[in-house]
Design a protein around this motif. Sequence first.
Motif, PDB file in Angstrom:
ATOM      1  N   ILE A   3       0.636  -1.197   0.026  1.00  0.00           N
ATOM      2  CA  ILE A   3      -0.216   0.031   0.095  1.00  0.00           C
ATOM      3  C   ILE A   3       0.911   1.440   0.045  1.00  0.00           C
ATOM      4  CG2 ILE A   3      -1.630   1.128   1.312  1.00  0.00           C
ATOM      5  CD1 ILE A   3      -2.972  -1.485   2.130  1.00  0.00           C
ATOM      6  N   GLU A   4       2.058   1.348   0.821  1.00  0.00           N
ATOM      7  CA  GLU A   4       2.969   2.416   0.781  1.00  0.00           C
ATOM      8  C   GLU A   4       3.442   2.681  -0.627  1.00  0.00           C
ATOM      9  OE1 GLU A   4       4.515   2.711   5.270  1.00  0.00           O
ATOM     10  OE2 GLU A   4       5.561   1.218   4.153  1.00  0.00           O
ATOM     11  N   ALA A   5       3.541   1.495  -1.235  1.00  0.00           N
ATOM     12  CA  ALA A   5       4.300   1.683  -2.601  1.00  0.00           C
ATOM     13  C   ALA A   5       3.268   2.397  -3.560  1.00  0.00           C
ATOM     14  CB  ALA A   5       4.667   0.397  -3.316  1.00  0.00           C
ATOM     15  N   PRO A  26       5.510   9.478   6.013  1.00  0.00           N
ATOM     16  CA  PRO A  26       6.612   9.524   6.949  1.00  0.00           C
ATOM     17  C   PRO A  26       7.729   8.441   6.251  1.00  0.00           C
ATOM     18  CG  PRO A  26       4.928   8.234   8.135  1.00  0.00           C
ATOM     19  CD  PRO A  26       4.342   8.725   7.074  1.00  0.00           C
ATOM     20  N   ALA A  27       9.179   8.575   6.930  1.00  0.00           N
ATOM     21  CA  ALA A  27      10.193   7.844   6.463  1.00  0.00           C
ATOM     22  C   ALA A  27      10.295   6.533   7.330  1.00  0.00           C
ATOM     23  CB  ALA A  27      11.403   8.669   6.473  1.00  0.00           C
ATOM     24  N   ARG A  28       9.648   6.427   8.720  1.00  0.00           N
ATOM     25  CA  ARG A  28       9.687   5.488   9.589  1.00  0.00           C
ATOM     26  C   ARG A  28       8.697   4.579   9.218  1.00  0.00           C
ATOM     27  NH1 ARG A  28       5.340   5.805  12.217  1.00  0.00           N
ATOM     28  NH2 ARG A  28       4.444   7.874  12.101  1.00  0.00           N
ATOM     29  N   GLU A  29       8.820   3.295   9.832  1.00  0.00           N
ATOM     30  CA  GLU A  29       7.915   2.160   9.583  1.00  0.00           C
ATOM     31  C   GLU A  29       6.796   2.377  10.454  1.00  0.00           C
ATOM     32  OE1 GLU A  29       9.712  -1.592   9.826  1.00  0.00           O
ATOM     33  OE2 GLU A  29      11.022  -1.259   7.872  1.00  0.00           O
ATOM     34  N   ALA A  30       5.434   1.827  10.141  1.00  0.00           N
ATOM     35  CA  ALA A  30       4.371   1.721  11.129  1.00  0.00           C
ATOM     36  C   ALA A  30       4.504   0.444  12.315  1.00  0.00           C
ATOM     37  CB  ALA A  30       2.962   1.690  10.246  1.00  0.00           C
ATOM     38  N   HIS A  31       3.815   0.440  13.209  1.00  0.00           N
ATOM     39  CA  HIS A  31       3.691  -0.615  14.162  1.00  0.00           C
ATOM     40  C   HIS A  31       2.506  -1.200  14.020  1.00  0.00           C
ATOM     41  CE1 HIS A  31       7.563   1.223  16.126  1.00  0.00           C
ATOM     42  NE2 HIS A  31       6.951   2.274  15.852  1.00  0.00           N
ATOM     43  N   ILE A  32       2.603  -2.650  13.949  1.00  0.00           N
ATOM     44  CA  ILE A  32       1.495  -3.584  13.780  1.00  0.00           C
ATOM     45  C   ILE A  32       1.711  -4.614  15.059  1.00  0.00           C
ATOM     46  CG2 ILE A  32       0.120  -5.015  12.530  1.00  0.00           C
ATOM     47  CD1 ILE A  32       1.332  -4.088  10.206  1.00  0.00           C
ATOM     48  N   SER A  82      -7.004  -7.913   4.000  1.00  0.00           N
ATOM     49  CA  SER A  82      -6.138  -7.381   4.392  1.00  0.00           C
ATOM     50  C   SER A  82      -5.943  -5.706   3.674  1.00  0.00           C
ATOM     51  CB  SER A  82      -4.601  -7.853   4.583  1.00  0.00           C
ATOM     52  OG  SER A  82      -4.308  -8.535   3.251  1.00  0.00           O
ATOM     53  N   TRP A  83      -6.127  -5.769   2.374  1.00  0.00           N
ATOM     54  CA  TRP A  83      -5.878  -4.666   1.820  1.00  0.00           C
ATOM     55  C   TRP A  83      -6.926  -3.513   2.360  1.00  0.00           C
ATOM     56  CZ3 TRP A  83      -2.583  -3.317  -1.919  1.00  0.00           C
ATOM     57  CH2 TRP A  83      -2.188  -4.478  -2.894  1.00  0.00           C
ATOM     58  N   THR A  84      -8.319  -3.707   2.809  1.00  0.00           N
ATOM     59  CA  THR A  84      -8.963  -2.313   3.032  1.00  0.00           C
ATOM     60  C   THR A  84      -8.674  -2.204   4.581  1.00  0.00           C
ATOM     61  OG1 THR A  84     -10.944  -1.476   3.233  1.00  0.00           O
ATOM     62  CG2 THR A  84     -10.931  -3.595   3.720  1.00  0.00           C
ATOM     63  N   LEU A  85      -8.182  -3.261   5.419  1.00  0.00           N
ATOM     64  CA  LEU A  85      -7.986  -3.132   6.770  1.00  0.00           C
ATOM     65  C   LEU A  85      -6.686  -2.528   7.039  1.00  0.00           C
ATOM     66  CD1 LEU A  85      -9.071  -3.697   9.845  1.00  0.00           C
ATOM     67  CD2 LEU A  85      -8.000  -6.044   9.692  1.00  0.00           C
ATOM     68  N   THR A  86      -5.606  -2.754   6.261  1.00  0.00           N
ATOM     69  CA  THR A  86      -4.706  -1.902   6.590  1.00  0.00           C
ATOM     70  C   THR A  86      -4.596  -0.505   6.015  1.00  0.00           C
ATOM     71  OG1 THR A  86      -3.252  -4.167   5.982  1.00  0.00           O
ATOM     72  CG2 THR A  86      -1.876  -2.050   5.931  1.00  0.00           C
ATOM     73  N   ALA A  87      -5.285  -0.387   4.911  1.00  0.00           N
ATOM     74  CA  ALA A  87      -5.585   1.004   4.695  1.00  0.00           C
ATOM     75  C   ALA A  87      -6.171   2.059   5.720  1.00  0.00           C
ATOM     76  CB  ALA A  87      -6.306   1.266   3.362  1.00  0.00           C
ATOM     77  N   HIS A  88      -7.124   1.211   6.462  1.00  0.00           N
ATOM     78  CA  HIS A  88      -8.055   2.061   7.422  1.00  0.00           C
ATOM     79  C   HIS A  88      -7.159   2.253   8.740  1.00  0.00           C
ATOM     80  CE1 HIS A  88     -12.203   2.802   9.316  1.00  0.00           C
ATOM     81  NE2 HIS A  88     -11.235   2.523  10.524  1.00  0.00           N
ATOM     82  N   GLU A  89      -6.568   1.331   9.259  1.00  0.00           N
ATOM     83  CA  GLU A  89      -6.137   1.228  10.539  1.00  0.00           C
ATOM     84  C   GLU A  89      -4.437   1.906  10.433  1.00  0.00           C
ATOM     85  OE1 GLU A  89      -7.958   1.047  13.254  1.00  0.00           O
ATOM     86  OE2 GLU A  89      -9.441  -0.305  12.558  1.00  0.00           O
ATOM     87  N   ALA A  90      -3.902   1.445   9.307  1.00  0.00           N
ATOM     88  CA  ALA A  90      -2.303   1.924   9.401  1.00  0.00           C
ATOM     89  C   ALA A  90      -2.147   3.013   8.411  1.00  0.00           C
ATOM     90  CB  ALA A  90      -1.769   0.608   8.949  1.00  0.00           C
ATOM     91  N   ARG A  91      -1.919   2.767   7.331  1.00  0.00           N
ATOM     92  CA  ARG A  91      -1.698   3.778   6.452  1.00  0.00           C
ATOM     93  C   ARG A  91      -2.574   3.724   5.102  1.00  0.00           C
ATOM     94  NH1 ARG A  91       4.947   4.344   7.169  1.00  0.00           N
ATOM     95  NH2 ARG A  91       4.859   5.048   9.349  1.00  0.00           N
ATOM     96  N   PRO A  92      -3.099   4.657   4.517  1.00  0.00           N
ATOM     97  CA  PRO A  92      -2.950   6.283   4.907  1.00  0.00           C
ATOM     98  C   PRO A  92      -4.043   6.679   5.880  1.00  0.00           C
ATOM     99  CG  PRO A  92      -3.982   6.101   2.888  1.00  0.00           C
ATOM    100  CD  PRO A  92      -3.893   4.585   3.304  1.00  0.00           C
ATOM    101  N   GLY A  93      -4.552   5.824   6.951  1.00  0.00           N
ATOM    102  CA  GLY A  93      -5.707   5.828   7.751  1.00  0.00           C
ATOM    103  C   GLY A  93      -5.237   6.297   9.086  1.00  0.00           C
ATOM    104  N   HIS A  94      -5.810   5.513  10.222  1.00  0.00           N
ATOM    105  CA  HIS A  94      -5.735   6.230  11.621  1.00  0.00           C
ATOM    106  C   HIS A  94      -3.892   6.389  12.115  1.00  0.00           C
ATOM    107  CE1 HIS A  94      -9.591   5.585  12.170  1.00  0.00           C
ATOM    108  NE2 HIS A  94      -9.769   4.622  12.682  1.00  0.00           N
ATOM    109  N   CYS A 111      -9.831   6.969   3.345  1.00  0.00           N
ATOM    110  CA  CYS A 111      -8.392   6.461   2.789  1.00  0.00           C
ATOM    111  C   CYS A 111      -8.655   4.874   2.166  1.00  0.00           C
ATOM    112  CB  CYS A 111      -7.650   6.195   3.994  1.00  0.00           C
ATOM    113  SG  CYS A 111      -6.860   7.877   4.589  1.00  0.00           S
ATOM    114  N   GLU A 112      -9.671   4.106   2.674  1.00  0.00           N
ATOM    115  CA  GLU A 112     -10.146   2.787   2.190  1.00  0.00           C
ATOM    116  C   GLU A 112     -10.425   3.101   0.499  1.00  0.00           C
ATOM    117  OE1 GLU A 112     -13.157   1.014   3.999  1.00  0.00           O
ATOM    118  OE2 GLU A 112     -12.259   1.005   6.042  1.00  0.00           O
TER     119      GLU A 112
END
Length: 581
Positions: free
Chosen positions: A320-322, A333-339, A394-406, A439-440
């Motif tokens: 998704i980031e790509a 951001p340059a740093r990684e997200a936490h899961i 996992s596509w839409t859940l990651t977009a929602h909770e991680a990036r570019p979402g919450h 974002c989804e």
Amino acid sequence: MFVTPFSFANQPAWVVRSNELAQPVLQAQARYSPEQASANGQEEFDTAVADLGPHLYERRKADSDKLLLKLKAERTVETDPKVREDLDILIGAVKDDEQTQLLQRQNLLQFINVAQVVYYGLDAVLEPRNKPERQAKALVRLNRYAGLEPGYRPLADLARERTEDDLKRHGLTGPYIEDIKQQLENTDAMLKGIREDFTNAKVKGWEQPYAALEQQLHAYTEWARQAVLPRARNEARQPPAIYADELKQVGVPIGPDELIQRAGADYQEVLGQMNAVAGRIAAEQHLPSSDYRDVIRMLKKQQIAPADMLPHYESRLKQIEAIIRREHLVTLPAREAHIRLATEAESASVGSPFMNPPRLIGNTGEYGEFVITVTNPHAQSDAKMDDDTHQAASWTLTAHEARPGHELQFDSMVEKGTSIARAIFAENSANVEGWAVYCEAMIEPYMPLDGQLISLQSRLLRVARAFLDPMVNTGRITPARAKQMLIDDVLMSEPTAQSEIDRYAFSSPAQATAYYYGYTQLRSLLTQTQLALGKGFNLQAFNDFIVDQGLLPPTLLKLAIEQEFVPEQLALMAKGKVAGK
């Protein structure tokens, strides 16, 4: 003590001034709910406990009245437009809280979920993102919860007295019986979570006060079964004034009837889109049925093994980031997200994947976490909770909770800095969840077909929430019938559907409607901004501006777009420049 948000971000002068004005509001909130203050990052309240003493309503009302006079006086002399806007946010937050307290006192028999208050109060201090010296403060809070420190009484005893005060008053509506039952069932899960938190943090000396607290909570649970359950109501329907106030609290300014009408129409539109995508998948994979239900059932069979869950979601986030970078959708951001995976206590309390936000005050580098839940202890069948554990989901859940979402929204506030008013007191579900659903939809066109279908399924759920929640809370549909619709037509597993219905009926009435409302407001704002800027519109600049505003509610965000973003973009266009590229 003066507290500052986002301590490693440079603050403009208006933010510094706004934060000074927000201090009395923070202090007033912390006086009665220090657990929330701890979660926000106000470490000076880490040892304090909730105020459940006598005359609680009267004391809070008196403090609110004084605070409003002070804030209104500041508003009359303030000259900075952004600070004035933040003062309006602070005044509105205090007035709204005062109105909520009044309505609850007039209408509801209060029952305090002490086990959950204690669990969250200790978890906020003990969580792994905190330094050991902060975690050690939890021992003081634990002793105070148990009434083992001079000047403190057991929180369970105080909570019982407040409910007994209400039991003497006539005409109050009791809590929903399913809510009470679940709260009481959760006591042991909350206690287990506290044990695990102390053990993992390696804090010494917690066992004795924990044993006293455990005994008190079990006694409180038994008293509630005897004294409160008989006063519980058997239907989910709430007093109309309470539900209207709950809608307002989550950022939805329209009533149940309008929500039901709007969402009912949009539900049919999303169904049509789902069947179109399902038809393409069925044709490509030579499936016997193109009905969206059958196609989703097929996709759910592609389950992710438990050991692969974290690696899969981490890999999906990279994909998704790509896309975000390639399509210039928003600045990352340059740093990684936490899961991470949820604990048992988190699953019992929340019941669905969520974003664990970073501390927003005094932050020293802590970031938010995307937390994945894979069980619901309150499920009423042995059905597998398979909604978020298959590959397409996992596509839409990651977009929602991680990036570019919450995760992006909250952590950007930490990194870039914004005022306390916008980060804490402007927050509601419409501006938080609306952004995540937006974002989804932003990522959906770039997903493979299976991801698109599940993204549409997720949107179908958001729309269904917007009419099911008000229907449940106004008595137009039973929770059981609403749950069956979620299983049959939205294709949710029984455990997830049960979590949804619990949310509508008692754990967070009205909150689920905010996803749909906030999303529609952002999409409308997108359209209006595109019209205003024409060919000069730049999506990345638009999205970056929204993120930079913190958690402004839709009405204030619209003003910011009209008064700041559009003029700035027009000026750049006049100079032959386009922002965001």
